[in-house]
Design an enzyme around this catalytic site. Structure first.
Site, PDB file in Angstrom:
ATOM      1  N   HIS A  40       0.848  -1.508   0.067  1.00 14.75           N
ATOM      2  CA  HIS A  40      -0.058  -0.105   0.156  1.00 14.75           C
ATOM      3  C   HIS A  40       1.405   1.228   0.493  1.00 14.75           C
ATOM      4  CE1 HIS A  40      -3.415   2.397   0.618  1.00 14.75           C
ATOM      5  NE2 HIS A  40      -3.374   2.817   1.430  1.00 14.75           N
ATOM      6  N   LYS A  86      -0.161  11.021   1.871  1.00 19.48           N
ATOM      7  CA  LYS A  86       0.577  10.463   0.558  1.00 19.48           C
ATOM      8  C   LYS A  86       0.210  10.708  -1.180  1.00 19.48           C
ATOM      9  CE  LYS A  86      -0.466   6.016   2.100  1.00 19.48           C
ATOM     10  NZ  LYS A  86      -1.177   6.380   3.301  1.00 19.48           N
TER      11      LYS A  86
END
Length: 314
Positions: A143, A164
């Site tokens: 991930h 992110k």
């Protein structure tokens, strides 16, 4: 968890039948035989018949067939028995060669698939080695956001909500490239190489809170996306409180994270209001490039400090 892929002979035949112009003449029940990715490399899965290797696809070329035909009958029988004892997943007759006497019957008896192709043996072997190296590579999913930053494959990881994807979007606006967002598929394609790709379902897409899904290729153009990249660096985003509790401010040793059995360089960056994380990440990438070239800034500083303490010229 890493996945060790496996292929059936039936799948290999179906996927390469047209390219290799394969014909299947014997050993049809053997289509369920499996080739796994446990071998060190694809070279351990296919080879010439000049040396019989256990559990390897064996390829008959012109030289092998001529050698076999020159053998006396007893030696031929011994050669076939040795070949069968090696439990080959399949046998391929290259260059449109005629099947050696006895081979067809033994393949049917032992359920060993027997293929024929008009292509040269060397070409068949080279093709299958590349094909198997891709198909049997160790694989895992991680991930994060995978980016091309200054030609370096960077995986951005961290807890949910740390930004992110927003960081990925800012990097794209700074002319870096997106490989994958949210889910990244990694494969160990060589002893020292891990390659990352985007699942086809998420190709070119980036999810940003408040904006939803963005088609990066459509918005920024083809140069903003990459099909694949080699993994060189992991940048892990954390909250400042986590940094103070669990990490040294100035670690003396480089940090690494294991991915598919390889140690990948890792940098930890604390996230806080007012910090330009994109600039910090670019600096981390540039510093990693220096380290790969053998230039370690921290060690140079420690050496400079030692000289200063000892009164040596810096």
């Amino acid at each position: 968890m890493p996945l060790c892929a496996a292929l059936s002979i039936q799948q290999i035949y179906e996927e390469n039948r047209e390219t290799l112009q394969l014909g299947w003449f014997a050993g049809f029940p053997g289509g369920e035989r499996l080739i796994s990715g446990d071998a060190v490399s694809a070279a351990d899965q296919v080879g010439h018949l000049n040396l019989i290797h256990p559990n390897r696809i064996q390829v008959f070329g012109n030289q092998e067939v001529e050698y076999y035909r020159r053998l006396p009958e007893t030696s031929r029988t011994s050669q076939i028995e040795e070949l069968v004892a090696g439990n080959p997943p399949a046998i391929i007759l290259a260059q449109g060669l005629t099947t050696p006497p006895g081979l067809l019957a033994i393949c049917d008896e032992k359920n060993i698939p027997l293929f024929s192709t008009p292509l040269p043996a060397a070409q068949v072997i080279d093709f299958l080695r590349v094909y198997l190296s891709k198909k049997l590579a160790q694989q895992t999913t991680m991930h994060g956001v995978f980016m091309d930053v200054l030609g370096v494959g960077v995986l951005i990881t961290g807890e949910s909500g740390l930004g992110k994807s927003e960081l990925g979007l800012e990097l794209i606006s700074r002319s870096h490239g997106l490989v994958a967002d949210d889910v990244v598929e990694f494969s160990r394609i060589a002893p020292n190489v891990i390659e990352g790709r985007c699942p086809s379902l998420l190709q070119n897409l980036l999810e940003v809170r408040g904006l939803g899904l963005l088609d990066i290729k459509t918005i920024f153009g083809e140069t903003a996306v990459r099909r694949k990249m080699r993994l060189n660096l992991i940048v892990h985003l954390i909250r400042r409180s986590t940094l103070e509790e669990n990490y040294e401010r100035l670690p003396l040793d480089a940090q690494f994270e294991e991915v598919l059995g390889l140690s990948i360089r890792k940098v930890v960056i604390p996230v806080a209001a007012g910090r330009n994380i994109a600039v910090l990440l670019e600096a981390a990438v540039r510093n990693t490039i220096l380290q790969l070239r053998g230039i370690d800034t921290l060690k140079l500083f420690i050496d400079r400090q030692r000289k200063a303490v000892n009164g040596e010229p810096i």
